[in-house]
Design an enzyme around this catalytic site. Structure first.
Site, mmCIF file in Angstrom:
data_model
loop_
_atom_site.group_PDB
_atom_site.id
_atom_site.type_symbol
_atom_site.label_atom_id
_atom_site.label_comp_id
_atom_site.label_asym_id
_atom_site.label_seq_id
_atom_site.Cartn_x
_atom_site.Cartn_y
_atom_site.Cartn_z
ATOM 1 N N SER A 65 0.825 -1.198 0.000
ATOM 2 C CA SER A 65 0.000 0.000 0.000
ATOM 3 C C SER A 65 0.869 1.263 0.000
ATOM 4 C CB SER A 65 -0.960 -0.050 1.197
ATOM 5 O OG SER A 65 -2.014 0.860 1.045
ATOM 6 N N ASP A 200 -5.395 -3.724 -2.341
ATOM 7 C CA ASP A 200 -4.416 -3.468 -1.281
ATOM 8 C C ASP A 200 -3.884 -4.753 -0.632
ATOM 9 O OD1 ASP A 200 -3.173 -2.659 1.159
ATOM 10 O OD2 ASP A 200 -4.348 -0.815 1.141
#
Length: 307
Positions: A65, A200
Site C-alpha cells: 500500500s 491493497d
C-alpha cells in the site's frame, strides 16, 4: 501527478551505486519493510531520510500500500525530499482546484475520494474518460522500469480477489505493481491485469516480512506506523460505508498484528493522523525521521549483525 523536476525514471541513487547488493556482493543483507497505513505511511519518507543521512542504504525493501509507493519510488531513484513533494502534490492539487470553483470541500479525504470515484464512473458511462488514471500517473513517475532492474531489491504485494490469495511482485513493470498494491477497497478501484483483480496487499499481509526474507534478508527492520484498533460505540455504525470501512480496519489490524513480530527490529512511530488525512504531510515525515534518528544505534547494530 507530475514527475519531480530533478528526478528521472530509473535514476540510480548516488549512494546506492556504492552499496548495490546486486553488483558488489555485500554481506549486509538486511531489509526495510514498509507497512501500509495511508497518510500514516508517509512517515516512511522520514525514515528513509534518516537512513540516508547515516549512510544506511537498505539493500532490500518490501512494502504494501503506502509503504509500497514510498519504497518503490525510493528504489526507482527518488530521494526522500522528492517523494515528500510528490505526496504534497497528491494531497492538495485537486482539492485546490475544487476551491477555485467554490465547491464544498469534504472534511475527510475519503469523502473526496468517494466523490471522485463516482464522478469517474459517470464519465466512463458518458465515454469521456478511458483507461486507468492512477496507473498512468505512476507510469509517468517511474517509466517502464522493471522491478528486477532496480538498484535496490524491491518487492510489494497485493490481494487477488479472483483467487482470494496474496500476490507478490518481485519482477515486471514497477508501475503496475505499485498500482495493484495501493488499491484500497471502496476508495481506489482494483487494478486489472493478467486475469487478476488486485487490491491493497495489506488486507492479507500488511507487513511483508517473509517476502523480504525470500529476497535474501537475514535481518528485518520495520517502522511501525499502525495504531491499535480502538472500540467504536455501536451508535457510530449509522451507514453501510462506516460498517464496511470498520471491517477493513479490523482486517488490516489483524494482518499487521499477526505478522509484525517476525521482524528483528521494530520502532514505533504512530503518527497521530487518520488514514485519509493527508493535510499534515511534513509533520508526519518529520516524526518518522525523528523516531528513526532516536533509534539509529539499534539499527546500526542490526545491520552489523546481518549476514
Amino acid at each position: 501527478m507530475k514527475q519531480a523536476e530533478s528526478t528521472k525514471p530509473n535514476k540510480l541513487l548516488k549512494k546506492t551505486e556504492k552499496n548495490d547488493s546486486r553488483s558488489n556482493g555485500a554481506d549486509n543483507k538486511w531489509a526495510l519493510v514498509l507497512m501500509g497505513g495511508g497518510a500514516r505511511g508517509l512517515a516512511h519518507i522520514g525514515v528513509l531520510e534518516a537512513l540516508l543521512e547515516n549512510d544506511l542504504i537498505p539493500p532490500i525493501i518490501t512494502g504494501t500500500s503506502m509503504g509500497a509507493i514510498v519504497g518503490g519510488l525510493f528504489a526507482a531513484g527518488y530521494l526522500p525530499r522528492e517523494i515528500e513533494e510528490i505526496s504534497k502534490e497528491l494531497s492538495y492539487s485537486r482539492l485546490a482546484k475544487l476551491r477555485q470553483v467554490k465547491l464544498p470541500i469534504p472534511d475527510k479525504l475519503v469523502d473526496y475520494l468517494l466523490l471522485e470515484s463516482y464522478q469517474k464512473r459517470l464519465l466512463r458511462r458518458m465515454g469521456l474518460e478511458k483507461g486507468d488514471a492512477l496507473e498512468k500517473s505512476l507510469r509517468e513517475l517511474v517509466g517502464e522500469v522493471l522491478i528486477e532492474d532496480l538498484p535496490v531489491r524491491f518487492g510489494c504485494n497485493a490481494v487477488d480477489l479472483v483467487s482470494g490469495r496474496e500476490v507478490s511482485f518481485t519482477s515486471g513493470k514497477l508501475y503496475r505493481a505499485l498500482r495493484a498494491s495501493m488499491a484500497f477497497p471502496f476508495v481506489i478501484e482494483p487494478a486489472c491485469f493478467s486475469g487478476m483483480l488486485l487490491v491493497d496487499g495489506g488486507l492479507l499481509n500488511n507487513v511483508p516480512i517473509r517476502l523480504a526474507r525470500e529476497l535474501g534478508a537475514s535481518k528485518v527492520f520495520v517502522p511501525d506506523v499502525h495504531r491499535p484498533l480502538k472500540k467504536m460505540p455501536a451508535r457510530s455504525f449509522d451507514s453501510t460505508f462506516i460498517m464496511v470501512h470498520r471491517l477493513i480496519q479490523v482486517v488490516l489490524a489483524d494482518s499487521t498484528d499477526g505478522k509484525i513480530n517476525e521482524a528483528d527490529l521494530i520502532i514505533n512511530i504512530n503518527p497521530k493522523v487518520d488514514t485519509f488525512d493527508f493535510t499534515k504531510v511534513s509533520r508526519v515525515v518529520r516524526l518518522g525521521k525523528k523516531v528513526t534518528q532516536e533509534n539509529i544505534e539499534a539499527l546500526k547494530n542490526l545491520v552489523a549483525q546481518a549476514t
